[in-house]
Design a protein around this motif. Structure first.
Motif, PDB file in Angstrom:
ATOM      1  N   LEU A   1      17.993   9.234  11.240  1.00 23.17           N
ATOM      2  CA  LEU A   1      16.751   9.996  11.355  1.00 23.17           C
ATOM      3  C   LEU A   1      16.326  10.563  10.002  1.00 23.17           C
ATOM      4  CD1 LEU A   1      14.497  11.182  13.088  1.00 23.17           C
ATOM      5  CD2 LEU A   1      16.011  13.106  13.600  1.00 23.17           C
ATOM      6  N   SER A   2      17.270  11.071   9.250  1.00 17.42           N
ATOM      7  CA  SER A   2      16.972  11.617   7.929  1.00 17.42           C
ATOM      8  C   SER A   2      16.482  10.528   6.974  1.00 17.42           C
ATOM      9  CB  SER A   2      18.221  12.295   7.359  1.00 17.42           C
ATOM     10  OG  SER A   2      17.986  12.755   6.054  1.00 17.42           O
ATOM     11  N   LYS A   3      17.106   9.360   7.039  1.00 15.89           N
ATOM     12  CA  LYS A   3      16.683   8.249   6.178  1.00 15.89           C
ATOM     13  C   LYS A   3      15.266   7.799   6.518  1.00 15.89           C
ATOM     14  CE  LYS A   3      21.316   6.661   5.207  1.00 15.89           C
ATOM     15  NZ  LYS A   3      22.261   5.576   5.159  1.00 15.89           N
ATOM     16  N   VAL A   4      14.956   7.735   7.811  1.00 13.19           N
ATOM     17  CA  VAL A   4      13.603   7.362   8.233  1.00 13.19           C
ATOM     18  C   VAL A   4      12.602   8.427   7.778  1.00 13.19           C
ATOM     19  CG1 VAL A   4      12.108   6.963  10.237  1.00 13.19           C
ATOM     20  CG2 VAL A   4      14.397   5.944  10.166  1.00 13.19           C
TER      21      VAL A   4
ATOM     22  N   MET B   1       0.824  -1.206   0.000  1.00 10.09           N
ATOM     23  CA  MET B   1       0.000   0.000   0.000  1.00 10.09           C
ATOM     24  C   MET B   1       0.858   1.256   0.000  1.00 10.09           C
ATOM     25  SD  MET B   1      -2.836   1.453   2.724  1.00 10.09           S
ATOM     26  CE  MET B   1      -3.229  -0.177   3.240  1.00 10.09           C
ATOM     27  N   PHE B   2       1.961   1.217   0.740  1.00 10.10           N
ATOM     28  CA  PHE B   2       2.841   2.382   0.824  1.00 10.10           C
ATOM     29  C   PHE B   2       3.929   2.374  -0.243  1.00 10.10           C
ATOM     30  CE2 PHE B   2       1.242   2.193   5.244  1.00 10.10           C
ATOM     31  CZ  PHE B   2       0.670   3.463   5.283  1.00 10.10           C
ATOM     32  N   ASN B   3       3.828   1.449  -1.201  1.00  5.94           N
ATOM     33  CA  ASN B   3       4.746   1.377  -2.332  1.00  5.94           C
ATOM     34  C   ASN B   3       6.192   1.128  -1.894  1.00  5.94           C
ATOM     35  OD1 ASN B   3       4.895   1.189  -5.064  1.00  5.94           O
ATOM     36  ND2 ASN B   3       4.951   3.383  -5.455  1.00  5.94           N
ATOM     37  N   LEU B   4       6.344   0.322  -0.837  1.00  5.56           N
ATOM     38  CA  LEU B   4       7.689  -0.059  -0.395  1.00  5.56           C
ATOM     39  C   LEU B   4       8.117  -1.385  -1.008  1.00  5.56           C
ATOM     40  CD1 LEU B   4       7.657   0.771   3.418  1.00  5.56           C
ATOM     41  CD2 LEU B   4       8.828   1.999   1.595  1.00  5.56           C
ATOM     42  N   SER B   5       7.150  -2.183  -1.449  1.00  4.63           N
ATOM     43  CA  SER B   5       7.472  -3.513  -1.963  1.00  4.63           C
ATOM     44  C   SER B   5       7.571  -3.508  -3.477  1.00  4.63           C
ATOM     45  CB  SER B   5       6.420  -4.532  -1.516  1.00  4.63           C
ATOM     46  OG  SER B   5       5.160  -4.198  -2.050  1.00  4.63           O
ATOM     47  N   ALA B   6       8.356  -4.443  -3.978  1.00  7.92           N
ATOM     48  CA  ALA B   6       8.533  -4.585  -5.424  1.00  7.92           C
ATOM     49  C   ALA B   6       7.355  -5.383  -5.975  1.00  7.92           C
ATOM     50  CB  ALA B   6       9.852  -5.278  -5.730  1.00  7.92           C
TER      51      ALA B   6
ATOM     52  N   LEU C   1      16.259   2.074   6.435  1.00 11.22           N
ATOM     53  CA  LEU C   1      17.710   2.009   6.233  1.00 11.22           C
ATOM     54  C   LEU C   1      18.049   1.267   4.942  1.00 11.22           C
ATOM     55  CD1 LEU C   1      18.894   1.379   9.889  1.00 11.22           C
ATOM     56  CD2 LEU C   1      18.874   3.530   8.604  1.00 11.22           C
ATOM     57  N   ILE C   2      17.292   0.218   4.646  1.00  8.52           N
ATOM     58  CA  ILE C   2      17.522  -0.514   3.395  1.00  8.52           C
ATOM     59  C   ILE C   2      17.052   0.328   2.209  1.00  8.52           C
ATOM     60  CG2 ILE C   2      16.905  -2.554   2.044  1.00  8.52           C
ATOM     61  CD1 ILE C   2      16.420  -3.976   4.798  1.00  8.52           C
ATOM     62  N   PHE C   3      15.877   0.927   2.346  1.00 12.75           N
ATOM     63  CA  PHE C   3      15.263   1.714   1.275  1.00 12.75           C
ATOM     64  C   PHE C   3      16.118   2.916   0.894  1.00 12.75           C
ATOM     65  CE2 PHE C   3      11.827   4.536  -0.359  1.00 12.75           C
ATOM     66  CZ  PHE C   3      11.315   3.691  -1.324  1.00 12.75           C
ATOM     67  N   GLN C   4      16.734   3.540   1.895  1.00 15.83           N
ATOM     68  CA  GLN C   4      17.536   4.749   1.668  1.00 15.83           C
ATOM     69  C   GLN C   4      19.034   4.455   1.618  1.00 15.83           C
ATOM     70  OE1 GLN C   4      16.258   7.659   0.931  1.00 15.83           O
ATOM     71  NE2 GLN C   4      14.145   7.053   1.289  1.00 15.83           N
ATOM     72  N   ARG C   5      19.396   3.193   1.436  1.00 14.98           N
ATOM     73  CA  ARG C   5      20.801   2.789   1.430  1.00 14.98           C
ATOM     74  C   ARG C   5      21.632   3.585   0.433  1.00 14.98           C
ATOM     75  NH1 ARG C   5      21.315  -3.273   0.522  1.00 14.98           N
ATOM     76  NH2 ARG C   5      20.393  -3.268   2.578  1.00 14.98           N
ATOM     77  N   GLU C   6      21.045   3.894  -0.710  1.00 11.31           N
ATOM     78  CA  GLU C   6      21.807   4.562  -1.766  1.00 11.31           C
ATOM     79  C   GLU C   6      21.776   6.083  -1.660  1.00 11.31           C
ATOM     80  OE1 GLU C   6      20.444   3.014  -5.481  1.00 11.31           O
ATOM     81  OE2 GLU C   6      20.839   0.960  -4.881  1.00 11.31           O
TER      82      GLU C   6
ATOM     83  N   PHE D   1       9.375   7.959   5.308  1.00 15.09           N
ATOM     84  CA  PHE D   1       8.008   8.293   5.714  1.00 15.09           C
ATOM     85  C   PHE D   1       7.369   9.276   4.732  1.00 15.09           C
ATOM     86  CE2 PHE D   1       7.145   6.859  10.234  1.00 15.09           C
ATOM     87  CZ  PHE D   1       7.988   5.772  10.132  1.00 15.09           C
ATOM     88  N   VAL D   2       8.153  10.202   4.204  1.00  7.64           N
ATOM     89  CA  VAL D   2       7.626  11.120   3.176  1.00  7.64           C
ATOM     90  C   VAL D   2       7.226  10.312   1.943  1.00  7.64           C
ATOM     91  CG1 VAL D   2       8.268  12.968   1.563  1.00  7.64           C
ATOM     92  CG2 VAL D   2       8.834  13.162   4.001  1.00  7.64           C
ATOM     93  N   HIS D   3       8.071   9.376   1.542  1.00  6.91           N
ATOM     94  CA  HIS D   3       7.758   8.501   0.402  1.00  6.91           C
ATOM     95  C   HIS D   3       6.451   7.752   0.660  1.00  6.91           C
ATOM     96  CE1 HIS D   3       8.318   5.420  -2.718  1.00  6.91           C
ATOM     97  NE2 HIS D   3       7.963   4.551  -1.775  1.00  6.91           N
ATOM     98  N   MET D   4       6.311   7.203   1.866  1.00  9.83           N
ATOM     99  CA  MET D   4       5.109   6.442   2.213  1.00  9.83           C
ATOM    100  C   MET D   4       3.871   7.342   2.183  1.00  9.83           C
ATOM    101  SD  MET D   4       6.739   4.158   5.292  1.00  9.83           S
ATOM    102  CE  MET D   4       5.178   3.497   5.861  1.00  9.83           C
ATOM    103  N   ALA D   5       3.981   8.542   2.731  1.00 10.38           N
ATOM    104  CA  ALA D   5       2.847   9.471   2.753  1.00 10.38           C
ATOM    105  C   ALA D   5       2.448   9.871   1.344  1.00 10.38           C
ATOM    106  CB  ALA D   5       3.199  10.708   3.580  1.00 10.38           C
ATOM    107  N   ASN D   6       3.425  10.147   0.495  1.00  8.55           N
ATOM    108  CA  ASN D   6       3.132  10.520  -0.892  1.00  8.55           C
ATOM    109  C   ASN D   6       2.447   9.385  -1.642  1.00  8.55           C
ATOM    110  OD1 ASN D   6       4.255  13.037  -0.507  1.00  8.55           O
ATOM    111  ND2 ASN D   6       6.232  12.473  -1.359  1.00  8.55           N
TER     112      ASN D   6
END
Length: 127
Positions: free
Chosen positions: A104-107, A39-44, A91-96, A111-116
């Motif tokens: 904190l910035s990566k989290v 739902m939050f577009n985190l999964s492939a 941490l995995i999602f923002q690894r690059e 969360f911004v990605h998830m909200a969008n």
């Protein structure tokens, strides 16, 4: 999330009643966790953005966060474990991202990605 099962409460000794969390949502099982990630577009998955986590990365975040060891069935995540899972995914999602980014910035970026993506996910799921 669901009401914790008797197995989770009696055998695993998890999911004690909490005043700050609705009893009906105290246990997040793996299938519901994967659905939330989608739902939050985190999964492939189909329709996922270019940047997404693999099923094995999502499973690792779930298993590494749950405080149950050496059992055939781990039950669902507690509220605290759910937050730990989100941090692990971040941490995995923002690894690059830039190396100077803090945890904190990566989290926060995740969360911004998830909200969008929630804004587009709800209409997509209602179709």
């Amino acid at each position: 999330a669901t009401l914790p099962s008797s197995y989770e409460k009696e055998q695993l000794k998890r999911h004690e009643p909490r005043e700050d969390v609705n009893a009906m949502t105290q246990s997040l099982h793996f299938d519901s966790y994967i659905a939330s990630c989608s739902m939050f577009n985190l999964s492939a998955s189909i329709g996922a953005g270019v940047k997404a986590l693999s099923p094995s990365a999502l499973a690792s975040a779930f298993i590494d966060s749950i405080q149950v060891k050496e059992c055939d069935s781990v039950g669902g995540l507690t509220f605290e474990e759910f937050w730990e899972t989100l941090v692990r995914c971040s941490l995995i999602f923002q690894r690059e991202s830039a190396e100077h980014d803090t945890t904190l910035s990566k989290v926060a970026h995740t969360f911004v990605h998830m909200a969008n993506n929630l804004e587009t996910a709800v209409p997509r799921l209602l179709k």
